[in-house]
Design a protein around this motif. Structure first.
Motif, PDB file in Angstrom:
ATOM      1  N   VAL A 234     -14.276  20.292  50.108  1.00  0.00           N
ATOM      2  CA  VAL A 234     -14.479  20.375  48.652  1.00  0.00           C
ATOM      3  C   VAL A 234     -14.378  18.980  48.047  1.00  0.00           C
ATOM      4  N   THR A 235     -13.339  18.227  48.445  1.00  0.00           N
ATOM      5  CA  THR A 235     -13.148  16.879  47.920  1.00  0.00           C
ATOM      6  C   THR A 235     -14.320  15.978  48.280  1.00  0.00           C
ATOM      7  N   GLN A 236     -14.785  16.066  49.521  1.00  0.00           N
ATOM      8  CA  GLN A 236     -15.887  15.206  49.945  1.00  0.00           C
ATOM      9  C   GLN A 236     -17.165  15.503  49.161  1.00  0.00           C
ATOM     10  N   ARG A 237     -17.450  16.777  48.904  1.00  0.00           N
ATOM     11  CA  ARG A 237     -18.634  17.119  48.112  1.00  0.00           C
ATOM     12  C   ARG A 237     -18.519  16.559  46.694  1.00  0.00           C
ATOM     13  N   MET A 238     -17.313  16.648  46.116  1.00  0.00           N
ATOM     14  CA  MET A 238     -17.085  16.127  44.781  1.00  0.00           C
ATOM     15  C   MET A 238     -17.292  14.605  44.771  1.00  0.00           C
TER      16      MET A 238
ATOM     17  N   VAL B 238     -20.451   9.559  43.673  1.00  0.00           N
ATOM     18  CA  VAL B 238     -21.073   8.330  44.194  1.00  0.00           C
ATOM     19  C   VAL B 238     -22.567   8.337  43.865  1.00  0.00           C
ATOM     20  N   ALA B 239     -23.233   9.473  44.070  1.00  0.00           N
ATOM     21  CA  ALA B 239     -24.672   9.578  43.793  1.00  0.00           C
ATOM     22  C   ALA B 239     -24.974   9.351  42.312  1.00  0.00           C
ATOM     23  N   ARG B 240     -24.041   9.754  41.424  1.00  0.00           N
ATOM     24  CA  ARG B 240     -24.240   9.556  39.981  1.00  0.00           C
ATOM     25  C   ARG B 240     -23.836   8.150  39.538  1.00  0.00           C
ATOM     26  N   GLY B 241     -23.275   7.354  40.456  1.00  0.00           N
ATOM     27  CA  GLY B 241     -22.839   6.008  40.119  1.00  0.00           C
ATOM     28  C   GLY B 241     -21.482   5.955  39.442  1.00  0.00           C
ATOM     29  N   GLU B 242     -20.708   7.046  39.522  1.00  0.00           N
ATOM     30  CA  GLU B 242     -19.392   7.078  38.882  1.00  0.00           C
ATOM     31  C   GLU B 242     -18.302   6.485  39.753  1.00  0.00           C
TER      32      GLU B 242
ATOM     33  N   PRO C 288     -17.485   4.029  43.528  1.00  0.00           N
ATOM     34  CA  PRO C 288     -18.053   3.205  44.594  1.00  0.00           C
ATOM     35  C   PRO C 288     -18.182   4.011  45.886  1.00  0.00           C
ATOM     36  N   ALA C 289     -19.117   3.607  46.718  1.00  0.00           N
ATOM     37  CA  ALA C 289     -19.367   4.341  47.960  1.00  0.00           C
ATOM     38  C   ALA C 289     -18.170   4.334  48.899  1.00  0.00           C
ATOM     39  N   ASP C 290     -17.290   3.332  48.769  1.00  0.00           N
ATOM     40  CA  ASP C 290     -16.134   3.262  49.673  1.00  0.00           C
ATOM     41  C   ASP C 290     -14.870   3.887  49.069  1.00  0.00           C
TER      42      ASP C 290
ATOM     43  N   MET D 170      -9.302   6.325  42.041  1.00  0.00           N
ATOM     44  CA  MET D 170     -10.519   6.593  42.787  1.00  0.00           C
ATOM     45  C   MET D 170     -11.582   5.533  42.541  1.00  0.00           C
ATOM     46  N   ALA D 171     -11.593   4.938  41.351  1.00  0.00           N
ATOM     47  CA  ALA D 171     -12.610   3.951  41.000  1.00  0.00           C
ATOM     48  C   ALA D 171     -12.341   2.575  41.610  1.00  0.00           C
ATOM     49  N   ARG D 172     -11.117   2.379  42.105  1.00  0.00           N
ATOM     50  CA  ARG D 172     -10.798   1.095  42.742  1.00  0.00           C
ATOM     51  C   ARG D 172     -11.519   0.963  44.060  1.00  0.00           C
TER      52      ARG D 172
END
Length: 195
Positions: free
Chosen positions: A130-134, A139-143, A145-147, A189-191
């Protein structure tokens, strides 16, 4: 995990419901499969055919009767919305009857390796998905970072809610969920790694 022909849904619900009732009455250590079978009006052989052991049966019961279906795909269109919706589900789970049972299971997990393994491989894996899908959506919406560290939400959010509900006995209202989301989870999460 079920090993035999599929159970009739009503029969399965009776068995899983009896399991939760007995867990609530006496805890994990006192739970006996013969007592579950008696209460559910099922044979002990039926239980063993579908659940190899007590730990598997308990995990199945908890998953089946969770008040909030945390495995559903909650896509609100934003990371903040997804976090709030998921936190509300966790709150409902922890403050309902299943939450009381799960808090008791935390003690049992420390003493029973079989139960600990069943909880880790079944219930926790569901929550990680569930967390990974969220995260993937954010990430896809640009909210994000990919890492983004995928462990932040599942490690921090349930721990803080657990402490507030079960240790401090404090309310978890929508204002607290907003605070948890806006002031703790999203900034962490944004860091980016290494910041």
């Amino acid at each position: 995990m079920e090993a035999g022909p599929k159970l009739d849904p009503d029969r399965e619900q009776a068995i899983l419901g009896a399991t939760l009732e007995l867990l609530a009455e006496g805890g994990y250590d006192a739970l006996r499969l013969d007592a579950v079978a008696t209460r559910a009006k099922a044979s002990k052989a039926t239980l063993y055919r579908h659940w190899p052991g007590k730990a598997d049966l308990v995990v199945a019961a908890i998953k089946c009767f969770e008040q909030a279906d945390l495995s559903r795909n909650t896509d609100t269109g934003s990371l903040r919305g997804d976090l709030i919706a998921t936190l509300r589900g966790v709150r409902e789970l922890m403050t309902g009857p299943t939450g009381q049972i799960m808090s008791g299971l935390l003690v049992a997990v420390q003493k029973d390796a079989e139960l600990a393994e069943a909880v880790r491989t079944s219930m926790l894996e569901d929550k990680e998905q569930v967390t990974q899908r969220m995260l993937d959506r954010a990430v896809a919406r640009g909210e994000l970072p990919a890492d983004t560290d995928p462990t932040i939400f599942p490690e921090i959010a349930p721990a803080l809610l657990f402490m507030r509900i079960f240790v401090y006995g404090s309310a978890v209202d929508d204002g607290y969920l907003d605070h948890l989301t806006d002031d703790i989870l999203i900034p962490l999460m944004a860091r980016r790694f290494g910041d």
